[in-house]
Scaffold this active site. Structure first.
Site, PDB file in Angstrom:
ATOM      1  N   GLY A  10      53.681  -4.426  38.614  1.00 22.10           N
ATOM      2  CA  GLY A  10      53.121  -3.092  38.436  1.00 22.10           C
ATOM      3  C   GLY A  10      51.656  -3.132  38.054  1.00 22.10           C
ATOM      4  N   TYR A  61      60.424   2.615  35.145  1.00 22.02           N
ATOM      5  CA  TYR A  61      60.739   3.460  36.291  1.00 22.02           C
ATOM      6  C   TYR A  61      59.722   4.592  36.241  1.00 22.02           C
ATOM      7  CZ  TYR A  61      63.303   6.566  39.441  1.00 22.02           C
ATOM      8  OH  TYR A  61      63.668   7.376  40.488  1.00 22.02           O
ATOM      9  N   THR A 101      54.405   7.305  27.592  1.00 24.13           N
ATOM     10  CA  THR A 101      53.691   8.244  28.457  1.00 24.13           C
ATOM     11  C   THR A 101      53.431   9.598  27.812  1.00 24.13           C
ATOM     12  OG1 THR A 101      53.921   9.477  30.544  1.00 24.13           O
ATOM     13  CG2 THR A 101      55.938   8.905  29.409  1.00 24.13           C
ATOM     14  N   TYR A 125      62.224  11.927  33.886  1.00 27.99           N
ATOM     15  CA  TYR A 125      61.320  10.807  33.606  1.00 27.99           C
ATOM     16  C   TYR A 125      60.848  10.836  32.159  1.00 27.99           C
ATOM     17  CZ  TYR A 125      56.955   8.184  33.352  1.00 27.99           C
ATOM     18  OH  TYR A 125      55.950   7.328  32.942  1.00 27.99           O
ATOM     19  N   LYS A 129      61.709   8.194  29.022  1.00 28.19           N
ATOM     20  CA  LYS A 129      60.667   7.473  28.274  1.00 28.19           C
ATOM     21  C   LYS A 129      60.762   7.774  26.776  1.00 28.19           C
ATOM     22  CE  LYS A 129      57.796   5.206  29.715  1.00 28.19           C
ATOM     23  NZ  LYS A 129      57.744   3.737  29.936  1.00 28.19           N
ATOM     24  N   TRP A 150      48.018   9.055  33.116  1.00 25.29           N
ATOM     25  CA  TRP A 150      47.261   9.107  34.369  1.00 25.29           C
ATOM     26  C   TRP A 150      46.668   7.742  34.725  1.00 25.29           C
ATOM     27  CZ3 TRP A 150      44.279  14.339  35.207  1.00 25.29           C
ATOM     28  CH2 TRP A 150      45.119  15.413  34.918  1.00 25.29           C
TER      29      TRP A 150
END
Length: 294
Positions: A10, A61, A101, A125, A129, A150
């Site tokens: 990633g 993910y 996040t 999502y 998280k 971002w």
């Protein structure tokens, strides 16, 4: 071994591995094929094999829209995986770095979010998280959770690279302008995590240094603003400047809702660790200059 990095394919995992090696750290970076963090037995076996002093979990993910229909997979990777890593880290005396996040917030706050603000994710999502953060906190006190937003990088897929691709195909792009956030270069985030890791290895980490911190690029913009800046800095590459038309989120429907306000207040990171990421526009310029000219 000093560091073990998950999610090496990633954006963030790639940069942690790259920059860690440049720093001369004893580091092992594992891809998902090498370590699926959603597999508890595999996590235990691999971590106990290498016995790192620090684990940097960059595996996640991240398909925000697909998560609405793949909740089980999202929670397996984003909740269960970090929990398994935290348990093994605790058992071997290691420190876990975990990345979270801005999507843990619902975006309704006026002004930047601080770490103590109530979380209220809008979709699967974000909920997965948030659950991952809680799993880490419950398993070990020796953790550093870095919430970011971002993320863009020369490696991997992201909004900036999507804009560059679309700019070659179109003269005009319609981009959402009522969502605001702090664009973050994956390399800057990786460098911050490694700086903290090195301090732990050198026994110069502050006693109050564990916990949750916001870590995002300085400054804020909208997706429309990010697209325009990307094109402004890419004129020589593109040979043109596409027209960017601002639109409201209501005109760009997606399966998952996005927070309107994703701005993260990162002052706690600076207060405790004397770390502050550079302005997002400066980082963007560097990232774009590193891309191959094609």
């Amino acid at each position: 071994m000093q560091l073990l990095v998950t999610g090496a394919n990633g954006q963030l995992g790639f940069e942690v591995a790259r920059l860690g090696k440049l720093r001369g750290l004893d580091l092992k970076a594992l891809t998902r094929a090498e370590l699926d963090i959603g597999n508890r037995n595999r996590v235990k076996a691999v971590i106990e094999q290498f016995r790192p002093k620090i684990i940097v979990n960059a595996a996640a993910y991240t398909s925000v829209d697909k998560a609405e229909n793949e909740a089980e997979l999202a929670f397996c990777v984003n909740r269960d995986g970090p929990g398994y890593l935290a348990e093994v880290a605790r058992d071997i005396g290691a420190v876990l770095f975990h990345v979270s996040t801005d999507y843990v917030f619902d975006g309704t706050k006026v002004g930047p979010y601080v770490e103590s603000d109530p979380v209220s994710p809008l979709g699967v999502y974000g909920a997965s998280k948030e659950a991952g953060e809680n799993a880490v906190r419950e398993a070990t006190n020796r953790h550093v959770i870095l919430r970011t937003a971002w993320v863009f990088d020369a490696h991997g897929a992201n909004f900036v690279k999507t804009m560059l691709r679309l700019a070659k195909e179109r003269e005009e792009l319609r981009v959402v302008d009522d969502q605001v956030g702090c664009p973050t270069h994956a390399a800057d985030l990786a460098d911050a995590a490694l700086t903290l890791a090195v301090r732990i290895l050198a026994d110069s980490f502050p006693a109050n240094g564990f916990g949750t911190f916001h870590c995002a690029g300085s400054g804020q913009t909208t997706w429309c603003g990010l697209a325009r800046k990307t094109f402004e800095l890419s004129v020589s590459r593109l040979g043109k400047t596409p027209t960017v038309i601002p639109i409201p989120s209501s005109e760009y429907q997606t399966p998952a809702l996005r927070p309107a306000n994703s701005v993260l207040d990162c002052s706690l990171l600076n207060q405790v660790h004397r770390l502050k990421l550079r302005p997002w526009s400066q980082a963007l310029e560097e990232m774009l200059s590193s891309l191959p000219n094609r």
